[in-house]
Design a protein around this motif. Structure first.
Motif, mmCIF file in Angstrom:
data_model
loop_
_atom_site.group_PDB
_atom_site.id
_atom_site.type_symbol
_atom_site.label_atom_id
_atom_site.label_comp_id
_atom_site.label_asym_id
_atom_site.label_seq_id
_atom_site.Cartn_x
_atom_site.Cartn_y
_atom_site.Cartn_z
ATOM 1 N N ASN A 4 35.494 38.468 46.755
ATOM 2 C CA ASN A 4 35.855 39.805 46.134
ATOM 3 C C ASN A 4 36.786 39.682 45.218
ATOM 4 O O ASN A 4 38.066 40.148 45.271
ATOM 5 C CB ASN A 4 36.489 40.697 47.280
ATOM 6 C CG ASN A 4 36.109 41.844 47.342
ATOM 7 O OD1 ASN A 4 35.251 42.572 45.708
ATOM 8 N ND2 ASN A 4 36.309 42.834 47.482
ATOM 9 N N THR A 5 36.706 40.029 43.370
ATOM 10 C CA THR A 5 37.545 39.891 42.591
ATOM 11 C C THR A 5 37.916 41.358 42.571
ATOM 12 O O THR A 5 37.382 42.310 42.273
ATOM 13 C CB THR A 5 36.925 38.874 41.645
ATOM 14 O OG1 THR A 5 36.284 39.704 41.066
ATOM 15 C CG2 THR A 5 36.488 37.971 41.786
ATOM 16 N N ARG A 6 39.157 41.269 41.951
ATOM 17 C CA ARG A 6 39.590 42.505 41.197
ATOM 18 C C ARG A 6 39.238 43.114 39.736
ATOM 19 O O ARG A 6 38.657 44.321 39.856
ATOM 20 C CB ARG A 6 41.236 42.427 40.675
ATOM 21 C CG ARG A 6 41.925 44.317 39.970
ATOM 22 C CD ARG A 6 43.439 43.967 40.139
ATOM 23 N NE ARG A 6 43.627 42.872 38.701
ATOM 24 C CZ ARG A 6 43.306 42.813 37.587
ATOM 25 N NH1 ARG A 6 43.513 43.436 37.239
ATOM 26 N NH2 ARG A 6 44.191 42.823 36.734
ATOM 27 N N GLN A 56 39.328 32.732 36.241
ATOM 28 C CA GLN A 56 40.250 33.888 37.429
ATOM 29 C C GLN A 56 40.272 32.813 38.635
ATOM 30 O O GLN A 56 39.305 31.219 38.927
ATOM 31 C CB GLN A 56 38.544 34.114 38.076
ATOM 32 C CG GLN A 56 38.222 34.851 39.515
ATOM 33 C CD GLN A 56 38.830 36.178 39.358
ATOM 34 O OE1 GLN A 56 38.687 36.751 38.586
ATOM 35 N NE2 GLN A 56 39.287 36.218 40.443
ATOM 36 N N GLU A 60 43.494 33.305 44.757
ATOM 37 C CA GLU A 60 44.017 34.638 44.356
ATOM 38 C C GLU A 60 43.307 35.381 43.979
ATOM 39 O O GLU A 60 42.830 35.592 42.918
ATOM 40 C CB GLU A 60 45.528 34.783 43.958
ATOM 41 C CG GLU A 60 46.400 36.333 44.174
ATOM 42 C CD GLU A 60 46.077 37.109 45.139
ATOM 43 O OE1 GLU A 60 45.583 38.045 46.008
ATOM 44 O OE2 GLU A 60 46.477 36.454 46.459
ATOM 45 N N PRO A 61 42.027 35.955 44.799
ATOM 46 C CA PRO A 61 40.856 36.864 43.947
ATOM 47 C C PRO A 61 41.609 38.263 43.645
ATOM 48 O O PRO A 61 40.780 38.312 42.024
ATOM 49 C CB PRO A 61 40.642 37.376 45.320
ATOM 50 C CG PRO A 61 40.408 36.638 46.391
ATOM 51 C CD PRO A 61 42.021 35.908 46.457
ATOM 52 N N GLN A 62 42.885 38.367 43.404
ATOM 53 C CA GLN A 62 42.927 39.403 41.825
ATOM 54 C C GLN A 62 43.595 38.863 40.607
ATOM 55 O O GLN A 62 44.322 39.736 40.187
ATOM 56 C CB GLN A 62 44.160 40.353 43.116
ATOM 57 C CG GLN A 62 43.870 40.991 44.734
ATOM 58 C CD GLN A 62 42.238 41.916 44.181
ATOM 59 O OE1 GLN A 62 42.385 43.278 43.069
ATOM 60 N NE2 GLN A 62 41.690 41.408 44.680
ATOM 61 N N PHE A 63 44.187 37.954 41.428
ATOM 62 C CA PHE A 63 44.224 36.914 39.525
ATOM 63 C C PHE A 63 43.050 36.643 38.155
ATOM 64 O O PHE A 63 42.140 35.256 39.341
ATOM 65 C CB PHE A 63 45.286 35.705 40.090
ATOM 66 C CG PHE A 63 46.040 35.445 39.176
ATOM 67 C CD1 PHE A 63 47.144 36.201 38.325
ATOM 68 C CD2 PHE A 63 45.479 34.503 38.553
ATOM 69 C CE1 PHE A 63 47.600 35.650 37.375
ATOM 70 C CE2 PHE A 63 45.859 33.584 37.643
ATOM 71 C CZ PHE A 63 47.196 34.863 36.978
#
Length: 157
Positions: A4-6, A56, A60-63
């Motif tokens: 689940n990415t940002r 991606q 760390e999916p937010q990065f």
């Protein structure tokens, strides 16, 4: 692998699309698994090599970092890299070497830059990569707006 990415929400990435950076990347040594996501919202495609891509993180999916192929902007870009920095990613050839650089787009788009000093070198055969510091005298923040604007208008910079 689902993540689940940002920027892209939930995405499912096949194992054969994951690139391993055994030494991590500069500033983030613990992030070792990444994938490339192409910006396909009408701005480019996989066939359009000037398309914006995102490196991606799968750790760390937010990065995610925006990246481009430097030779699309600077055709003569051929960085000098110490071979010892690339031993972990396998034997490189002209056919299996993929080079990317980060692009920074601040609120004033005319100050857009690319980092030619620390490219990502990816071996497409082994799906391993390394971010390295080049020996060349190039800038960390190389301006690119005028080059891209001239190209878009059909004029050379």
């Amino acid at each position: 692998m689902k993540v689940n990415t940002r920027l892209f929400g939930e995405i499912d990435i096949a194992d054969d699309k994951i690139i391993e950076f055994p030494g991590g990347i500069i500033g983030f040594p613990d992030m070792q698994k990444f994938t490339l996501i192409y910006d396909l919202d009408g701005k480019g495609s996989k066939e359009d090599q000037t398309a914006l891509m995102y490196l991606q993180s799968m750790d760390e999916p937010q990065f995610a970092m925006p990246v481009v192929m430097p030779v699309d902007i600077f055709p003569d870009y051929n960085p000098v890299i110490d071979d010892d920095l690339l031993t972990d990613i396998g034997k490189l050839t002209p056919l299996n070497t993929y080079c990317l650089v980060t692009i920074s787009v601040p609120s004033d788009i005319k100050k857009m830059t690319v980092n030619l000093k620390a490219p990502f070198i990816i071996n497409t055969d082994t799906l391993k990569g390394a971010q390295v510091m080049v020996e060349d005298d190039v800038a960390v923040k190389t301006p690119v707006y005028d080059i891209l604007a001239a190209r878009k208008s059909g004029k050379e910079a």
